[in-house]
Each structure stands twice: as structure tokens, then as C-alpha cells.
Design an enzyme around this catalytic site. Structure first.
Site, short mmCIF file in Angstrom:
data_model
loop_
_atom_site.label_atom_id
_atom_site.label_comp_id
_atom_site.label_asym_id
_atom_site.label_seq_id
_atom_site.Cartn_x
_atom_site.Cartn_y
_atom_site.Cartn_z
N ALA A 131 9.90 2.61 -1.98
CA ALA A 131 9.76 3.52 -3.13
C ALA A 131 10.93 4.50 -3.19
O ALA A 131 11.47 4.77 -4.27
CB ALA A 131 8.44 4.28 -3.04
N ALA A 137 0.82 -1.21 0.00
CA ALA A 137 0.00 0.00 0.00
C ALA A 137 0.85 1.26 0.00
O ALA A 137 1.84 1.36 0.74
CB ALA A 137 -0.92 0.02 1.22
N GLY A 176 6.86 1.03 5.34
CA GLY A 176 7.75 0.14 4.58
C GLY A 176 7.70 0.40 3.09
O GLY A 176 8.73 0.39 2.41
N CYS A 177 6.51 0.66 2.57
CA CYS A 177 6.36 0.90 1.14
C CYS A 177 6.96 2.25 0.72
O CYS A 177 7.47 2.39 -0.38
CB CYS A 177 4.89 0.81 0.74
SG CYS A 177 4.21 -0.85 1.02
N THR A 178 6.91 3.22 1.63
CA THR A 178 7.53 4.51 1.36
C THR A 178 9.05 4.37 1.29
O THR A 178 9.68 4.88 0.36
CB THR A 178 7.12 5.53 2.44
OG1 THR A 178 5.71 5.76 2.30
CG2 THR A 178 7.88 6.83 2.30
#
Length: 153
Positions: free
Chosen positions: A76, A66, A71-73
Site C-alpha cells: 500500500a 489483508a 506485506g500488504c502495508t
């Protein structure tokens, strides 16, 4: 000692983002499922076709659960930093998430730093790449390197 090939260099460059073999659902040499979807880069939305992109060179598809989660930030941001190296090797990075394209348009600017596209992964795509998390229809954190011939490397 012979000079490394572009493919070898590319594979080595992708290693920091590779998943363990136990997590990678599609095995090396298998066909990468083709798909079209909505994507965003630098806040602008567009139609994305894997087949069309592969005509330009290899594609790094990285699935993440998401947008705007911690973690996804971080992931990215790391892909944004590495994107110039992937480009030097002729590859395109595309993030894949079940988020709507409107959310991904914002994420593409702020967290992807306008350096690579992020695309909305439908349940069909998530299932085809076998990256479904056990909850909420989101994708697991899994990355694939797809050759111009459409095979998982």
C-alpha cells in the site's frame, strides 16, 4: 524512433506492480468482471463501481490479502508513492481486499496515505478475478490493469 504512446508508458509504469503471468488468472484481452462495492479513501466510505470508474480512464486493481499485515502495508505504501505517476497517465489505483469497509477506511488513511481508494472485495469478486487464496476467503496478491473498454491489459 517513435515516441511511446500513453498506453505504452502506462504499461511500463505498472510493471513494478505486475504479477508473473503464472499468477495472473485473467489473461490480457479478457473482459474484466464488473462489480460494485463499498470503498474508502481518506477515511471516507463511498459506493464504488468499476464500470463508472472506467469511464474516467484505466484502472489498476490490485488485490491484497489483508489490511495492516506487513506485506500488504508495504505494498500500500508503494502504491501510495506511485499514485501520482499513475494519475499523470490518466489511471486510477484501487486496492481490493476481503476486509470490511470499516477496516479499509482506517487503512486508506494510514497506509494508503489518502492517495487512493481501497474497496471491499466480496467472495463473488474474488472468485470472478480468480484471486482466491486457499484459506480464509482472502484474496491473493494479484494486480490487473483494466482498460477503459473493460479489458484486462
Amino acid at each position: 524512433m517513435r515516441a511511446p504512446t500513453t498506453l505504452t508508458l502506462f504499461t511500463l509504469a505498472a510493471l513494478p506492480f505486475a504479477v508473473s503471468p503464472a499468477n495472473a488468472a485473467l489473461e490480457a484481452g479478457s473482459a474484466a468482471p464488473n462489480f460494485t462495492t463499498k470503498a474508502a479513501k481518506a477515511g471516507k466510505t463511498f459506493d464504488f463501481s468499476l464500470a463508472k470508474q472506467l469511464k474516467k480512464g484505466p484502472v489498476v486493481l490490485y488485490f491484497f490479502p489483508a489490511a495492516f499485515t506487513p506485506g500488504c502495508t508495504v505494498e500500500a505504501n508503494q502504491f501510495a508513492e506511485a499514485t501520482p505517476e499513475f494519475r499523470k497517465l490518466g489511471a486510477t489505483v484501487v486496492g481490493m481486499s476481503a476486509d470490511p469497509v470499516e477496516t479499509l477506511a482506517k487503512f486508506s488513511t494510514s497506509e494508503c496515505r489518502s492517495k487512493f481508494a481501497v474497496a471491499s472485495a466480496s467472495p463473488t469478486v474474488i472468485n470472478a478475478y480468480d484471486v482466491k487464496l486457499a484459506f480464509a476467503g482472502k484474496s491473493d496478491r494479484t494486480s490487473y490493469l483494466v482498460s477503459p473498454g473493460g479489458k484486462v491489459i
